[in-house]
Design an enzyme around this catalytic site. Sequence first.
Site: not given
Ligand code: PEP
Length: 253
Positions: A10, A12, A96, A98, A168, A174, A214
């Site tokens: 992803n 973003k 997601h 976010e 997630e 992040g 992460s």
């Molecule tokens: C994501 O945005 O789906 C995600 C898992 O981000 P990150 O790997 O940076 O934590």
Amino acid sequence: MGGLPFIAGNWKMNKTVAEACDLVRELKVAIAGIEGVEVAIAPPFTALYAVHQELQGSAIHLAAQNLFWEGKGAYTGEVSPAMLKEAGCRYVIIGHSERRQFFGETDEMVNRRMKAALGLGLKPIFCIGETLREREEGKTFSVIERQVEGGLRDLGETEMKSVVVAYEPVWAIGTGKTATPQQAEEVHRFIRERIERIYSRQIAEEVRIQYGGSVTPENIKGLMDQRDIDGALVGGASLKSETFAKIVRFKEM
Ligand code: PEP
């Protein structure tokens, strides 16, 4: 558990068209010849079509990061399922955290997007996960249950076969804080059980449940060793071909 492991990146709100094409060219080289794992990348809307062109002849699939549920009309700033199909997308990330956090997405909106995607043959990567506060208050499972039931409302068995779930935990996105493989596995198992209750044992066993939060080349193996973890949704580490390729090549570790 659910078939071919599935690693998706992803991106973003990162990468201009030129930067996206550069990254794809690097990625094609870095993961050339890899077998036994499905790979997708989700660039921003503006880069989708150019990336699709770059991906011709490659096994990497294209995903979008969101869509709107209406087919067309006066919805300034929105993008329809047909537009994404035409741009070359096979998958679309929906719900997601976010989007839920910064853009007020509710389970009901997520559900409308799921139906719109499936209606046009796009495969949703359906994201769910609890916040740190919800985890600390012992609400992880009730939140996940609400998100699963709300997001999948009225989807039939055939539609469910096209859905990928991404667990997630918001506190791990992040932040550099990954859920331990055991923490993730516990929730993945719970999600699978919920899906079994709504659908059937077979559907639950076949559905792919990705972990996201992460994920790095260092922690992917431990996560993928868990029975109910079928892949990863990768944010930050998908922005560099080297780290993303190492994650995709987790079986070689
Ligand atoms: C994501 O945005 O789906 C995600 C898992 O981000 P990150 O790997 O940076 O934590």
